[in-house]
Design a protein around this motif. Structure first.
Motif, mmCIF file in Angstrom:
data_model
loop_
_atom_site.group_PDB
_atom_site.id
_atom_site.type_symbol
_atom_site.label_atom_id
_atom_site.label_comp_id
_atom_site.label_asym_id
_atom_site.label_seq_id
_atom_site.Cartn_x
_atom_site.Cartn_y
_atom_site.Cartn_z
ATOM 1 N N TYR A 57 24.990 31.778 47.583
ATOM 2 C CA TYR A 57 25.479 33.147 47.542
ATOM 3 C C TYR A 57 27.001 33.143 47.578
ATOM 4 N N CYS A 58 27.632 33.981 46.773
ATOM 5 C CA CYS A 58 29.072 34.199 46.874
ATOM 6 C C CYS A 58 29.346 34.764 48.270
ATOM 7 N N LYS A 59 30.373 34.248 48.928
ATOM 8 C CA LYS A 59 30.639 34.661 50.312
ATOM 9 C C LYS A 59 31.093 36.114 50.391
ATOM 10 N N ASN A 60 31.497 36.648 49.264
ATOM 11 C CA ASN A 60 32.007 38.015 49.245
ATOM 12 C C ASN A 60 30.952 39.025 48.783
ATOM 13 N N CYS A 61 30.369 38.783 47.589
ATOM 14 C CA CYS A 61 29.468 39.796 47.007
ATOM 15 C C CYS A 61 27.999 39.379 47.023
ATOM 16 N N TYR A 62 27.703 38.165 47.400
ATOM 17 C CA TYR A 62 26.339 37.652 47.535
ATOM 18 C C TYR A 62 25.592 37.474 46.220
ATOM 19 N N THR A 63 26.336 37.444 45.114
ATOM 20 C CA THR A 63 25.654 37.086 43.879
ATOM 21 C C THR A 63 25.402 35.583 43.900
ATOM 22 N N LEU A 64 24.516 35.104 43.031
ATOM 23 C CA LEU A 64 24.249 33.669 42.965
ATOM 24 C C LEU A 64 25.327 33.007 42.130
ATOM 25 N N ILE A 69 33.310 31.399 46.197
ATOM 26 C CA ILE A 69 33.589 32.764 45.766
ATOM 27 C C ILE A 69 33.337 32.811 44.266
ATOM 28 N N CYS A 70 32.547 33.800 43.804
ATOM 29 C CA CYS A 70 32.135 33.825 42.399
ATOM 30 C C CYS A 70 33.320 34.176 41.488
ATOM 31 N N PRO A 71 33.197 33.899 40.179
ATOM 32 C CA PRO A 71 34.302 34.166 39.251
ATOM 33 C C PRO A 71 34.701 35.645 39.198
ATOM 34 N N ILE A 72 33.757 36.549 39.428
ATOM 35 C CA ILE A 72 34.100 37.982 39.373
ATOM 36 C C ILE A 72 34.986 38.348 40.564
ATOM 37 N N CYS A 73 34.579 37.930 41.762
ATOM 38 C CA CYS A 73 35.388 38.215 42.958
ATOM 39 C C CYS A 73 36.742 37.518 42.880
ATOM 40 N N ASN A 74 36.776 36.394 42.196
ATOM 41 C CA ASN A 74 38.009 35.607 42.102
ATOM 42 C C ASN A 74 38.970 36.122 41.041
HETATM 43 ZN ZN ZN Z 1 31.374 37.428 44.366
#
Ligand code: ZN
Length: 199
Positions: A57-64, A69-74
């Motif tokens: 899970y992304c630590k911010n948005c919980y997407t897989l 941290i996922c590319p969107i949050c980053n």
């Molecule tokens: Zn994210």
């Protein structure tokens, strides 16, 4: 099924546990796999094992994702003040495909369902509230499905978030009732997003 070897039976049994795969499909897939070249079968099984081992899970948005941290949050170009709440990563992917949403997401991994015994603590709701209390957020767009569970979840979130003064909106109808977001075309999704109503 005694006329198959126990190895074949085991493969069929494992495949039939997957969602949407009945006994017949499981059999068809099993024999397809057995007819595949050995290296392809090895690639298939390795990619299943690797995905399971490396996706988190992304630590911010919980997407897989396979990063902390996922590319969107980053992505610095995304508007972090707008959070779209979706039920799962596939719904996120559906909105990403439109290419028109520039906010960030929060993935609940489910929806509240009293009938199935799924309560607010069983989805990533606490995590959403934590984000809202820590970050400077202007709007929460609730994009859960228009099923009974999706609507229940939307109402619950709206009641939780509203006292904080953060704007809460719900994607417009136009998404068919009971419709799974991932099967809806991009135009309908965009219209639902643009026509969202404040709760
Ligand atoms: Zn994210």
């Amino acid at each position: 099924m005694e006329y198959y070897s126990s190895h074949i039976n085991k493969l069929i049994e494992q495949l039939s546990r997957l969602p949407g795969i009945g006994a017949k499909s499981a059999q068809r897939l099993a024999f397809h796999i057995l007819n595949m070249p050995k290296d392809q079968v090895e690639q298939l099984s390795a990619s299943i094992v690797n995905a399971k081992a490396n996706v988190q899970y992304c630590k911010n948005c919980y997407t897989l994702t396979d990063q902390e941290i996922c590319p969107i949050c980053n992505n610095p170009r995304r508007n972090r003040k707008v959070i779209m709440v979706v039920e799962n990563t596939r719904d996120l992917a559906a909105y990403e495909k439109t290419g028109k949403y520039d906010g960030v997401y929060h993935v609940l991994h489910g929806a509240i369902s009293p009938m199935l015994g799924i309560g607010p603590d069983d989805i990533k709701l606490k995590e959403l509230m934590q984000r809202l209390s820590q970050d400077d957020i202007e709007e929460v767009i609730i994009a859960t499905n228009s099923s009974l569970e999706g609507e229940t979840t939307a109402m619950y979130i709206s009641k939780l978030v509203k006292p904080s003064g953060i704007r809460v909106s719900r994607i417009a109808s136009g998404v068919p009732v009971g419709g799974d977001l991932e099967y809806i075309d991009e135009v309908t999704l965009l219209r639902a997003l643009e026509g969202r109503v404040e709760l």
